[in-house]
Design a protein around this motif. Structure first.
Motif, PDB file in Angstrom:
ATOM      1  N   GLU A  67      -3.355   4.725  -0.237  1.00  0.00           N
ATOM      2  CA  GLU A  67      -3.952   5.311   1.178  1.00  0.00           C
ATOM      3  C   GLU A  67      -3.717   6.998   0.891  1.00  0.00           C
ATOM      4  O   GLU A  67      -2.833   7.334   0.752  1.00  0.00           O
ATOM      5  N   VAL A 107      -5.962   9.814   7.548  1.00  0.00           N
ATOM      6  CA  VAL A 107      -6.085   8.930   6.169  1.00  0.00           C
ATOM      7  C   VAL A 107      -7.582   9.339   6.288  1.00  0.00           C
ATOM      8  O   VAL A 107      -8.598   9.151   6.918  1.00  0.00           O
ATOM      9  N   THR A 124       1.117  -1.259   0.014  1.00  0.00           N
ATOM     10  CA  THR A 124       0.037   0.011  -0.070  1.00  0.00           C
ATOM     11  C   THR A 124       0.832   1.131  -0.070  1.00  0.00           C
ATOM     12  O   THR A 124       1.882   1.254   0.779  1.00  0.00           O
ATOM     13  N   ASN A 127      -2.098  -0.636  -4.019  1.00  0.00           N
ATOM     14  CA  ASN A 127      -3.177   0.045  -3.202  1.00  0.00           C
ATOM     15  C   ASN A 127      -2.855   1.316  -2.664  1.00  0.00           C
ATOM     16  O   ASN A 127      -1.722   1.393  -2.521  1.00  0.00           O
ATOM     17  N   ARG A 151       1.177   5.199   0.362  1.00  0.00           N
ATOM     18  CA  ARG A 151       0.631   6.574   1.005  1.00  0.00           C
ATOM     19  C   ARG A 151       0.791   7.566   0.113  1.00  0.00           C
ATOM     20  O   ARG A 151       1.898   8.193  -0.420  1.00  0.00           O
ATOM     21  N   ALA A 210     -11.638   0.508  -2.545  1.00  0.00           N
ATOM     22  CA  ALA A 210     -12.141   0.420  -1.039  1.00  0.00           C
ATOM     23  C   ALA A 210     -13.543  -0.496  -1.598  1.00  0.00           C
ATOM     24  O   ALA A 210     -14.648  -0.274  -1.754  1.00  0.00           O
ATOM     25  N   VAL A 253      -9.253   4.997   1.019  1.00  0.00           N
ATOM     26  CA  VAL A 253      -8.125   4.185   0.619  1.00  0.00           C
ATOM     27  C   VAL A 253      -8.778   3.643  -0.744  1.00  0.00           C
ATOM     28  O   VAL A 253     -10.026   3.760  -1.115  1.00  0.00           O
ATOM     29  N   VAL A 263      -4.062  10.434   2.373  1.00  0.00           N
ATOM     30  CA  VAL A 263      -4.137  11.133   3.603  1.00  0.00           C
ATOM     31  C   VAL A 263      -4.040  12.862   3.192  1.00  0.00           C
ATOM     32  O   VAL A 263      -4.107  13.208   2.049  1.00  0.00           O
TER      33      VAL A 263
END
Length: 241
Positions: free
Chosen positions: A224, A232, A28, A222, A30, A238, A235, A226
């Motif tokens: 994430e 967060v 994942t 994936n 960010r 989802a 995502v 923020v």
């Protein structure tokens, strides 16, 4: 009084769970909002070649002297409104390209790539931004694609054609993991735009085959999302089971 038919109930009811679908998931990543990044300007960086023909001629000269030309370009990902955006350069309001360029002969690949990114996007040493911005540091991630130029022509392919034994150039696209904050200084003759994936996808007419394929490259990850406070807010994907 409105009567709800059985057919209508079926369309408004919550569907049954389809079961887990998250095995062997990739890492994942960010993503920070585009507003986290400071965009500055610096002296213009004109193109080395006045025409496509001149660029191909220089490529031929390079190949005859040094062999395969190695080119590295960066896929810089941030987000806006919870959707991935790619930072790319626009030249002359028409031509789009990723930050990066060809390496010098026998230059270390990663060190040379970072040097090229600094040339294109790092603030000048005399900039008012403090050294603790780490403007000369780049976190080089995965190689997402390799494109090959089989001849001294404009066409590049995501594979080496079977009849080609000595391609003339290899271009690698790297994922760059952007930090929470960074100063990006753009040459005056260029613009740095945040282009959403939905704009790039299947849009080779505007962006070309290499850039329009970026959504496929990134589909393995994936994300994430923020906000400015490192909270967060979403995502992707989802999946609601």
């Amino acid at each position: 009084m409105t009567t709800v038919t059985p057919e209508a109930r079926k369309t408004t009811s919550v569907p049954p769970s389809s079961g887990d679908f998250d095995a062997r998931q990739p890492q994942t990543i960010r993503l920070y909002p585009v507003s986290n990044y400071t965009f500055d300007t610096k002296e213009a960086q004109p193109e080395e070649d006045p025409s496509v023909q001149a660029r191909l001629q220089r490529l031929q000269q390079h190949y005859e002297q040094y062999g395969l030309r190695r080119t590295c370009e960066a896929i810089l990902v941030c987000h806006e409104h919870g959707h991935p955006h790619i930072l790319m350069l626009q030249i002359a309001n028409a031509f789009f390209k990723l930050p990066g360029d060809y390496l010098q002969p026998h230059e270390d690949e990663i060190a040379g790539f970072k040097r090229r990114l600094n040339e294109r996007l790092a603030p000048l040493s005399s900039s008012s931004y403090s050294a603790d911005q780490h403007t000369d540091e780049w976190e080089i991630g995965d190689t997402l694609a390799q494109w090959w130029r089989p001849n001294f022509e404009t066409f590049m392919y995501p594979f080496i054609p079977p009849h080609v034994s000595r391609p003339k150039e290899c271009k690698k696209l790297y994922l760059i993991n952007l930090p929470k904050h960074k100063v990006l200084s753009v040459p005056k003759n260029m613009k740095l735009l945040a282009v959403p994936l939905f704009e790039l996808y299947d849009n080779s007419q505007r962006y070309g085959s290499q850039l329009s394929a970026i959504p496929q490259y990134l589909s393995r990850y994936n994300f994430e999302f923020v906000d400015e406070n490192d909270v967060v807010i979403g995502v992707s994907p989802a999946l609601n089971h």
